[in-house]
Motif scaffolding. Structure first.
Motif, PDB file in Angstrom:
ATOM      1  N   VAL A 144      35.497  46.240 -42.852  1.00 49.42           N
ATOM      2  CA  VAL A 144      34.746  44.997 -43.078  1.00 49.42           C
ATOM      3  C   VAL A 144      35.596  43.990 -43.845  1.00 49.42           C
ATOM      4  O   VAL A 144      35.643  42.796 -43.493  1.00 49.42           O
ATOM      5  N   LEU A 145      36.300  44.438 -44.886  1.00 47.58           N
ATOM      6  CA  LEU A 145      37.122  43.527 -45.689  1.00 47.58           C
ATOM      7  C   LEU A 145      38.297  42.974 -44.887  1.00 47.58           C
ATOM      8  O   LEU A 145      38.676  41.808 -45.048  1.00 47.58           O
ATOM      9  N   VAL A 146      38.876  43.802 -44.023  1.00 45.96           N
ATOM     10  CA  VAL A 146      39.972  43.343 -43.172  1.00 45.96           C
ATOM     11  C   VAL A 146      39.469  42.283 -42.189  1.00 45.96           C
ATOM     12  O   VAL A 146      40.101  41.241 -41.983  1.00 45.96           O
ATOM     13  N   GLN A 147      38.314  42.545 -41.583  1.00 46.50           N
ATOM     14  CA  GLN A 147      37.741  41.568 -40.652  1.00 46.50           C
ATOM     15  C   GLN A 147      37.372  40.271 -41.371  1.00 46.50           C
ATOM     16  O   GLN A 147      37.546  39.176 -40.819  1.00 46.50           O
ATOM     17  N   GLU A 148      36.880  40.386 -42.598  1.00 48.36           N
ATOM     18  CA  GLU A 148      36.528  39.200 -43.375  1.00 48.36           C
ATOM     19  C   GLU A 148      37.759  38.318 -43.604  1.00 48.36           C
ATOM     20  O   GLU A 148      37.700  37.097 -43.445  1.00 48.36           O
ATOM     21  N   ARG A 149      38.876  38.937 -43.963  1.00 50.36           N
ATOM     22  CA  ARG A 149      40.079  38.151 -44.222  1.00 50.36           C
ATOM     23  C   ARG A 149      40.605  37.500 -42.944  1.00 50.36           C
ATOM     24  O   ARG A 149      41.021  36.337 -42.963  1.00 50.36           O
ATOM     25  N   PHE A 150      40.603  38.233 -41.856  1.00 56.82           N
ATOM     26  CA  PHE A 150      41.054  37.648 -40.593  1.00 56.82           C
ATOM     27  C   PHE A 150      40.144  36.493 -40.176  1.00 56.82           C
ATOM     28  O   PHE A 150      40.628  35.477 -39.639  1.00 56.82           O
ATOM     29  N   ALA A 151      38.846  36.623 -40.406  1.00 60.28           N
ATOM     30  CA  ALA A 151      37.919  35.543 -40.066  1.00 60.28           C
ATOM     31  C   ALA A 151      38.247  34.285 -40.861  1.00 60.28           C
ATOM     32  O   ALA A 151      38.233  33.166 -40.326  1.00 60.28           O
ATOM     33  N   GLU A 152      38.562  34.447 -42.146  1.00 56.52           N
ATOM     34  CA  GLU A 152      38.909  33.299 -42.984  1.00 56.52           C
ATOM     35  C   GLU A 152      40.229  32.672 -42.537  1.00 56.52           C
ATOM     36  O   GLU A 152      40.371  31.441 -42.522  1.00 56.52           O
ATOM     37  N   ILE A 153      41.196  33.502 -42.174  1.00 60.85           N
ATOM     38  CA  ILE A 153      42.492  32.987 -41.717  1.00 60.85           C
ATOM     39  C   ILE A 153      42.318  32.158 -40.454  1.00 60.85           C
ATOM     40  O   ILE A 153      42.857  31.047 -40.330  1.00 60.85           O
ATOM     41  N   ILE A 154      41.549  32.670 -39.488  1.00 60.10           N
ATOM     42  CA  ILE A 154      41.353  31.958 -38.229  1.00 60.10           C
ATOM     43  C   ILE A 154      40.578  30.665 -38.452  1.00 60.10           C
ATOM     44  O   ILE A 154      40.906  29.618 -37.887  1.00 60.10           O
ATOM     45  N   ALA A 155      39.552  30.710 -39.306  1.00 62.20           N
ATOM     46  CA  ALA A 155      38.717  29.530 -39.529  1.00 62.20           C
ATOM     47  C   ALA A 155      39.474  28.424 -40.258  1.00 62.20           C
ATOM     48  O   ALA A 155      39.275  27.237 -39.974  1.00 62.20           O
ATOM     49  N   ILE A 156      40.358  28.797 -41.183  1.00 58.11           N
ATOM     50  CA  ILE A 156      41.001  27.794 -42.039  1.00 58.11           C
ATOM     51  C   ILE A 156      42.409  27.432 -41.576  1.00 58.11           C
ATOM     52  O   ILE A 156      42.841  26.283 -41.707  1.00 58.11           O
ATOM     53  N   GLU A 157      43.134  28.385 -40.985  1.00 54.58           N
ATOM     54  CA  GLU A 157      44.533  28.116 -40.669  1.00 54.58           C
ATOM     55  C   GLU A 157      44.851  28.110 -39.178  1.00 54.58           C
ATOM     56  O   GLU A 157      46.002  27.887 -38.806  1.00 54.58           O
ATOM     57  N   VAL A 158      43.860  28.351 -38.333  1.00 49.49           N
ATOM     58  CA  VAL A 158      44.085  28.309 -36.888  1.00 49.49           C
ATOM     59  C   VAL A 158      43.242  27.223 -36.228  1.00 49.49           C
ATOM     60  O   VAL A 158      43.756  26.415 -35.448  1.00 49.49           O
ATOM     61  N   ALA A 159      41.957  27.177 -36.545  1.00 52.21           N
ATOM     62  CA  ALA A 159      41.062  26.202 -35.924  1.00 52.21           C
ATOM     63  C   ALA A 159      41.509  24.772 -36.221  1.00 52.21           C
ATOM     64  O   ALA A 159      41.717  24.407 -37.372  1.00 52.21           O
ATOM     65  N   GLY A 160      41.659  23.984 -35.175  1.00 51.18           N
ATOM     66  CA  GLY A 160      42.028  22.585 -35.318  1.00 51.18           C
ATOM     67  C   GLY A 160      43.519  22.311 -35.254  1.00 51.18           C
ATOM     68  O   GLY A 160      43.935  21.159 -35.187  1.00 51.18           O
ATOM     69  N   TYR A 161      44.339  23.349 -35.249  1.00 56.40           N
ATOM     70  CA  TYR A 161      45.792  23.167 -35.282  1.00 56.40           C
ATOM     71  C   TYR A 161      46.445  23.386 -33.914  1.00 56.40           C
ATOM     72  O   TYR A 161      47.597  23.801 -33.842  1.00 56.40           O
ATOM     73  N   HIS A 162      45.712  23.105 -32.846  1.00 58.62           N
ATOM     74  CA  HIS A 162      46.305  23.266 -31.522  1.00 58.62           C
ATOM     75  C   HIS A 162      47.344  22.168 -31.281  1.00 58.62           C
ATOM     76  O   HIS A 162      47.211  21.039 -31.754  1.00 58.62           O
ATOM     77  N   SER A 163      48.396  22.522 -30.562  1.00 61.28           N
ATOM     78  CA  SER A 163      49.483  21.586 -30.278  1.00 61.28           C
ATOM     79  C   SER A 163      49.185  20.726 -29.068  1.00 61.28           C
ATOM     80  O   SER A 163      49.530  19.550 -29.026  1.00 61.28           O
TER      81      SER A 163
END
Length: 275
Positions: free
Chosen positions: A142-161
């Motif tokens: 659960v904690l691993v999934q939580e961190r990956f969810a935060e990474i994708i939401a904050i550092e991936v979403a919106g940064y498409h080239s």
């Protein structure tokens, strides 16, 4: 990793169905009726789309319905069901905080289930020898999934080239995914799964929700839906030692980059509310 789960992952990889694996329920019939694909191409596409839409609706209700049934059969009045992933994460963190302060139960089945440390082992079979490793606990996953969810939401979403639409094909390029994987020390064997899950999350939840609400847009999913998105990435991470080491190595980075971003979002929301 249970043999049944490993076989299921292999089957889904062979089928190459892309995002269609997201709404697939383990509680369903599990049957892929190839006979229904005969007929016109238009009818097949429409039928596949209708099935996908219905499975998404069913999976959204599945966990809530099962929880309501359990609540009705429980005599205790303070029984709390976990209808969303946010409830699951809250329960895990509350248990960890209670255990750390010495206020929680020490040796009960529920405490062991919610503990980040696991004493269970799993055996990996190789051509040379069998290797025993620690199986990740429920709380650790659960904690691993939580961190990956935060990474994708904050550092991936919106940064498409770039985004390219050609005929019936939508192509999205996110060049920063490689830099993100390096920054967060994602193990090499899990990077392909990370990229795949990142795209699936963007498609399944939506860029707008991830940018405006952060990881909460994912935590509002049922545990069943959330696990369907992240299960392949968790499996690729490997054993408990790898997961524990990864969480520890990224704790400071998460505190600075992820939690600060969430705090900034909350402050901006407060300013808009005041004005």
């Amino acid at each position: 990793i249970p043999i049944a789960h490993a076989k299921s992952v292999i089957r889904r990889q062979k089928k190459q169905e892309g995002f269609d694996i997201l709404p697939t329920s383990d509680f369903g019939s599990g049957s892929d009726d190839e006979g229904e694909m005969f007929g016109t191409a238009e009818a097949a596409v429409a039928n596949s789309g209708n099935k996908r839409r219905q499975r998404i609706i069913d999976n959204c209700r599945l966990y809530r319905a099962s929880n309501n049934d359990e609540a009705g059969q429980t005599s205790s009045g303070n029984h709390r069901t976990m209808k969303s992933m946010k409830d699951v994460i809250r329960a895990v963190r509350n248990n960890l905080n209670a255990s750390g302060s010495g206020l929680g139960p020490v040796d009960t089945s529920s405490a062991r289930f919610m503990s980040i440390r696991s004493t269970q082992t799993m055996t990996s079979h190789t051509m040379i020898r069998n290797i025993k490793t620690r199986k990740p606990s429920f709380a650790l996953r659960v904690l691993v999934q939580e961190r990956f969810a935060e990474i994708i939401a904050i550092e991936v979403a919106g940064y498409h080239s770039s985004i390219e639409i050609k005929d019936h094909t939508l192509s999205v390029t996110i060049d920063s995914l490689y830099e993100t994987a390096d920054k967060w020390f994602i193990p090499r064997r899990a990077r392909k799964a990370f990229r795949s899950v990142a795209f699936e999350v963007l498609y399944f939840v939506g860029e707008h929700g991830l940018i405006t609400r952060g990881a909460d847009a994912l935590y509002e999913l049922t545990p069943f839906e959330f696990h369907g998105l992240f299960s392949s990435l968790v499996a690729a991470m490997g054993d408990a030692d790898t997961m524990e080491g990864w969480l520890e190595s990224t704790d400071t980075l998460a505190l600075v980059d992820l939690h600060r971003s969430q705090t900034d979002m909350a402050m901006q929301d407060d300013r808009h509310t005041i004005t």
